[in-house]
Design an enzyme around this catalytic site. Sequence first.
Site, PDB file in Angstrom:
ATOM      1  N   LYS A  56     -53.199  -2.605 -36.756  1.00 45.69           N
ATOM      2  CA  LYS A  56     -52.310  -2.878 -37.899  1.00 45.69           C
ATOM      3  C   LYS A  56     -53.112  -3.527 -39.037  1.00 45.69           C
ATOM      4  CE  LYS A  56     -48.402  -2.397 -38.285  1.00 45.69           C
ATOM      5  NZ  LYS A  56     -47.547  -1.243 -38.725  1.00 45.69           N
TER       6      LYS A  56
ATOM      7  N   TYR B 281     -53.526  -3.729 -30.706  1.00 47.73           N
ATOM      8  CA  TYR B 281     -52.398  -3.454 -31.606  1.00 47.73           C
ATOM      9  C   TYR B 281     -52.604  -4.139 -32.955  1.00 47.73           C
ATOM     10  CZ  TYR B 281     -47.907  -4.326 -33.881  1.00 47.73           C
ATOM     11  OH  TYR B 281     -46.911  -4.460 -34.824  1.00 47.73           O
TER      12      TYR B 281
ATOM     13  N   THR C 265     -47.180  -6.571 -39.776  1.00 47.83           N
ATOM     14  CA  THR C 265     -46.817  -7.624 -38.825  1.00 47.83           C
ATOM     15  C   THR C 265     -47.562  -8.931 -39.102  1.00 47.83           C
ATOM     16  OG1 THR C 265     -47.027  -8.209 -36.485  1.00 47.83           O
ATOM     17  CG2 THR C 265     -48.591  -6.615 -37.291  1.00 47.83           C
ATOM     18  N   ASP C 266     -46.986 -10.034 -38.615  1.00 51.62           N
ATOM     19  CA  ASP C 266     -47.687 -11.320 -38.719  1.00 51.62           C
ATOM     20  C   ASP C 266     -48.863 -11.403 -37.746  1.00 51.62           C
ATOM     21  OD1 ASP C 266     -46.267 -11.558 -36.314  1.00 51.62           O
ATOM     22  OD2 ASP C 266     -45.251 -13.427 -36.840  1.00 51.62           O
ATOM     23  N   GLU C 267     -48.919 -10.477 -36.763  1.00 57.60           N
ATOM     24  CA  GLU C 267     -49.977 -10.569 -35.743  1.00 57.60           C
ATOM     25  C   GLU C 267     -51.368 -10.351 -36.332  1.00 57.60           C
ATOM     26  OE1 GLU C 267     -49.386  -8.889 -31.937  1.00 57.60           O
ATOM     27  OE2 GLU C 267     -47.245  -9.278 -31.944  1.00 57.60           O
TER      28      GLU C 267
HETATM   29  P1  NAD Z   1     -40.999   1.082 -32.360  1.00 57.65           P
HETATM   30  O1  NAD Z   1     -42.109   1.242 -31.394  1.00 57.65           O
HETATM   31  O2  NAD Z   1     -39.644   0.721 -31.854  1.00 57.65           O
HETATM   32  O3  NAD Z   1     -40.821   2.422 -33.213  1.00 57.65           O
HETATM   33  C1  NAD Z   1     -41.911   3.154 -33.698  1.00 57.65           C
HETATM   34  C2  NAD Z   1     -41.398   4.510 -34.139  1.00 57.65           C
HETATM   35  O4  NAD Z   1     -42.521   5.235 -34.677  1.00 57.65           O
HETATM   36  C3  NAD Z   1     -40.819   5.359 -32.998  1.00 57.65           C
HETATM   37  O5  NAD Z   1     -39.608   5.947 -33.403  1.00 57.65           O
HETATM   38  C4  NAD Z   1     -41.890   6.404 -32.754  1.00 57.65           C
HETATM   39  O6  NAD Z   1     -41.357   7.644 -32.283  1.00 57.65           O
HETATM   40  C5  NAD Z   1     -42.507   6.551 -34.130  1.00 57.65           C
HETATM   41  N1  NAD Z   1     -43.892   7.046 -34.074  1.00 57.65           N
HETATM   42  C6  NAD Z   1     -44.901   6.595 -33.282  1.00 57.65           C
HETATM   43  N2  NAD Z   1     -46.023   7.309 -33.497  1.00 57.65           N
HETATM   44  C7  NAD Z   1     -45.723   8.209 -34.468  1.00 57.65           C
HETATM   45  C8  NAD Z   1     -46.463   9.212 -35.145  1.00 57.65           C
HETATM   46  N3  NAD Z   1     -47.761   9.434 -34.860  1.00 57.65           N
HETATM   47  N4  NAD Z   1     -45.847   9.937 -36.094  1.00 57.65           N
HETATM   48  C9  NAD Z   1     -44.543   9.724 -36.386  1.00 57.65           C
HETATM   49  N5  NAD Z   1     -43.789   8.811 -35.779  1.00 57.65           N
HETATM   50  C10 NAD Z   1     -44.367   8.041 -34.832  1.00 57.65           C
HETATM   51  O7  NAD Z   1     -41.524   0.034 -33.417  1.00 57.65           O
HETATM   52  P2  NAD Z   1     -40.720  -1.099 -34.215  1.00 57.65           P
HETATM   53  O8  NAD Z   1     -40.646  -2.324 -33.395  1.00 57.65           O
HETATM   54  O9  NAD Z   1     -39.478  -0.519 -34.768  1.00 57.65           O
HETATM   55  O10 NAD Z   1     -41.755  -1.389 -35.399  1.00 57.65           O
HETATM   56  C11 NAD Z   1     -41.725  -0.606 -36.592  1.00 57.65           C
HETATM   57  C12 NAD Z   1     -42.819  -1.101 -37.523  1.00 57.65           C
HETATM   58  O11 NAD Z   1     -42.630  -2.471 -37.816  1.00 57.65           O
HETATM   59  C13 NAD Z   1     -44.222  -0.992 -36.919  1.00 57.65           C
HETATM   60  O12 NAD Z   1     -45.101  -0.591 -37.956  1.00 57.65           O
HETATM   61  C14 NAD Z   1     -44.538  -2.403 -36.447  1.00 57.65           C
HETATM   62  O13 NAD Z   1     -45.917  -2.636 -36.484  1.00 57.65           O
HETATM   63  C15 NAD Z   1     -43.797  -3.216 -37.495  1.00 57.65           C
HETATM   64  N6  NAD Z   1     -43.328  -4.541 -37.059  1.00 57.65           N
HETATM   65  C16 NAD Z   1     -42.598  -4.680 -35.900  1.00 57.65           C
HETATM   66  C17 NAD Z   1     -42.106  -5.940 -35.542  1.00 57.65           C
HETATM   67  C18 NAD Z   1     -41.270  -6.143 -34.312  1.00 57.65           C
HETATM   68  O14 NAD Z   1     -40.953  -7.284 -33.973  1.00 57.65           O
HETATM   69  N7  NAD Z   1     -40.842  -5.107 -33.609  1.00 57.65           N
HETATM   70  C19 NAD Z   1     -42.391  -7.052 -36.366  1.00 57.65           C
HETATM   71  C20 NAD Z   1     -43.178  -6.861 -37.511  1.00 57.65           C
HETATM   72  C21 NAD Z   1     -43.614  -5.610 -37.866  1.00 57.65           C
HETATM   73  O1  DAU Z   2     -44.978 -10.746 -34.326  1.00 56.03           O
HETATM   74  C1  DAU Z   2     -44.568  -9.439 -34.618  1.00 56.03           C
HETATM   75  C2  DAU Z   2     -44.798  -8.553 -33.427  1.00 56.03           C
HETATM   76  O2  DAU Z   2     -43.806  -8.895 -32.457  1.00 56.03           O
HETATM   77  C3  DAU Z   2     -44.723  -7.064 -33.743  1.00 56.03           C
HETATM   78  O3  DAU Z   2     -45.764  -6.741 -34.633  1.00 56.03           O
HETATM   79  C4  DAU Z   2     -44.845  -6.235 -32.465  1.00 56.03           C
HETATM   80  O4  DAU Z   2     -44.689  -4.849 -32.768  1.00 56.03           O
HETATM   81  C5  DAU Z   2     -43.753  -6.671 -31.524  1.00 56.03           C
HETATM   82  O5  DAU Z   2     -43.861  -5.962 -30.298  1.00 56.03           O
HETATM   83  C6  DAU Z   2     -43.836  -8.170 -31.268  1.00 56.03           C
HETATM   84  O6  DAU Z   2     -45.049  -8.493 -30.519  1.00 56.03           O
HETATM   85  P1  DAU Z   2     -45.039  -9.585 -29.335  1.00 56.03           P
HETATM   86  O7  DAU Z   2     -46.205  -9.335 -28.474  1.00 56.03           O
HETATM   87  O8  DAU Z   2     -44.853 -10.948 -29.892  1.00 56.03           O
HETATM   88  O9  DAU Z   2     -43.643  -9.147 -28.642  1.00 56.03           O
HETATM   89  P2  DAU Z   2     -43.226  -9.003 -27.103  1.00 56.03           P
HETATM   90  O10 DAU Z   2     -41.749  -8.840 -27.093  1.00 56.03           O
HETATM   91  O11 DAU Z   2     -44.045  -7.992 -26.386  1.00 56.03           O
HETATM   92  O12 DAU Z   2     -43.582 -10.427 -26.504  1.00 56.03           O
HETATM   93  C7  DAU Z   2     -43.000 -11.603 -27.050  1.00 56.03           C
HETATM   94  C8  DAU Z   2     -43.569 -12.776 -26.265  1.00 56.03           C
HETATM   95  O13 DAU Z   2     -43.041 -12.728 -24.918  1.00 56.03           O
HETATM   96  C9  DAU Z   2     -45.077 -12.746 -26.127  1.00 56.03           C
HETATM   97  O14 DAU Z   2     -45.567 -14.075 -26.176  1.00 56.03           O
HETATM   98  C10 DAU Z   2     -45.295 -12.164 -24.726  1.00 56.03           C
HETATM   99  C11 DAU Z   2     -44.094 -12.655 -23.945  1.00 56.03           C
HETATM  100  N1  DAU Z   2     -43.622 -11.749 -22.872  1.00 56.03           N
HETATM  101  C12 DAU Z   2     -43.414 -10.435 -23.169  1.00 56.03           C
HETATM  102  C13 DAU Z   2     -43.001  -9.567 -22.191  1.00 56.03           C
HETATM  103  C14 DAU Z   2     -42.781  -8.095 -22.498  1.00 56.03           C
HETATM  104  C15 DAU Z   2     -43.384 -12.256 -21.597  1.00 56.03           C
HETATM  105  O15 DAU Z   2     -43.546 -13.456 -21.334  1.00 56.03           O
HETATM  106  N2  DAU Z   2     -42.963 -11.379 -20.628  1.00 56.03           N
HETATM  107  C16 DAU Z   2     -42.776 -10.044 -20.867  1.00 56.03           C
HETATM  108  O16 DAU Z   2     -42.418  -9.308 -19.910  1.00 56.03           O
END
Ligand code: NAD
Ligand code: DAU
Length: 358
Positions: free
Chosen positions: A163, A159, A133-135
């Site tokens: 990562k 988180y 992730t970019d975080e």
């Molecule tokens: P998600 O939470 O939707 O899915 C995570 C999946 O991992 C789920 O299916 C869960 O059952 C599985 N899981 C969790 N713990 C596990 C374990 N111990 N063993 C096996 N499986 C397990 O997450 P996502 O949003 O799809 O993100 C996927 C990946 O991409 C993550 O590594 C996250 O850090 C990265 N990522 C997410 C975003 C985003 O915006 N969502 C952006 C950048 C990177």
């Molecule tokens: O940047 C990549 C990341 O993006 C991934 O690594 C994470 O897995 C993914 O969850 C996401 O993280 P964020 O914290 O940016 O996503 P989230 O959707 O939780 O929140 C997006 C923005 O919205 C953040 O600034 C918090 C705000 N927010 C979120 C929720 C859930 C609100 O204002 N209200 C809310 O109820």
Amino acid sequence: MSLLVTGGAGFIGSNFVLDWIATTGEAVVNLDALTYAGNLRNLASLQGDARHVFVQGDICDRALIDRLLAEHRPRAIVHFAAESHVDRSIHGPGAFVRTNVEGTFALLEAARAHWSGLGGAEKDAFRFHHVSTDEVYGSLAPEAPAFTETHAYEPNSPYSASKAASDHLVRAWHHTYGLPVVTTNCSNNYGPYHFPEKLIPLMIVNALAGKPLPVYGDGRQIRDWLYVTDHCSAIRAVLERGRLGETYNIGGWNEQANIDIVRLVCALLDELQPDPAGPYQRLITYVTDRPGHDRRYAIDARKIERELGWRPAETFETGIRKTVEWYLAHTDWVREVQSGSYRDWVAQNYAARTPGSA
Ligand code: NAD
Ligand code: DAU
């Protein structure tokens, strides 16, 4: 030939598995623990398809991973499995350290043992693709340049710290043991199958239910949004052509303030499913901010474009409309994921946030 995908029942993982099989025809062994975030319904269209082998299991289970690698001899591991929600990491960081750090460690060790035993072309072709992730880069000042791959790691939440730790392990396994790794650091994804604990799907499902739309703090935090299938195509490019040991940033060139996203979602819903009670914006409620909330993320995606020719295909206008339409067409999916544990989470995360003003 096959891939071992971890976390392939989650949001991005399931989009990736569907996209991979449709695009390449190659088989996927999908290892997922099916936590609250994993959902086999996302993969329903693959039922009966021999190219998808689902295994319910934990990435911390070294013996299971050893067995899967020996049995299927995948040409690559694509590692998505993680605890992914920042707010949950604030309430309960332990699960994040376990899965994101210890789980990645178990996977790396299993991959190393497997890869060391390979020979010739099979060994040369093997890849460990770590999805990150970019975080990990922390928060940007308003005018600061976007994150490049050499930006210092400054994670601010449990988180992002977990990562970041996993990224460092992956890097070290390459430098020390020669494991053929690539890492991608992507910005915020959105699209189908996004679990409604995250901003965009939460706003859609709450609006449709006539519930408040909780905007943290002043709502001016900035994220760089990427449609999920563009993330999938970027991973394919890096897996195929990325240089070993390198990291690639992936982003949408699409910085948006949260409040603007929420207003846009409301406007699309006003158009596609108007509420007789009035415009959806009436539901916007500013609430107590997330502790340690990162102000701005932005990705400089020039390296992946220069080296691998990747650019996002979707614009934000097309992607967000498709996303809202998908949620309107999949009310069964939404109803099913809003189980008892989902309601418990919503109560835990939002009950203590007092309404305020921007
Ligand atoms: P998600 O939470 O939707 O899915 C995570 C999946 O991992 C789920 O299916 C869960 O059952 C599985 N899981 C969790 N713990 C596990 C374990 N111990 N063993 C096996 N499986 C397990 O997450 P996502 O949003 O799809 O993100 C996927 C990946 O991409 C993550 O590594 C996250 O850090 C990265 N990522 C997410 C975003 C985003 O915006 N969502 C952006 C950048 C990177
Ligand atoms: O940047 C990549 C990341 O993006 C991934 O690594 C994470 O897995 C993914 O969850 C996401 O993280 P964020 O914290 O940016 O996503 P989230 O959707 O939780 O929140 C997006 C923005 O919205 C953040 O600034 C918090 C705000 N927010 C979120 C929720 C859930 C609100 O204002 N209200 C809310 O109820």
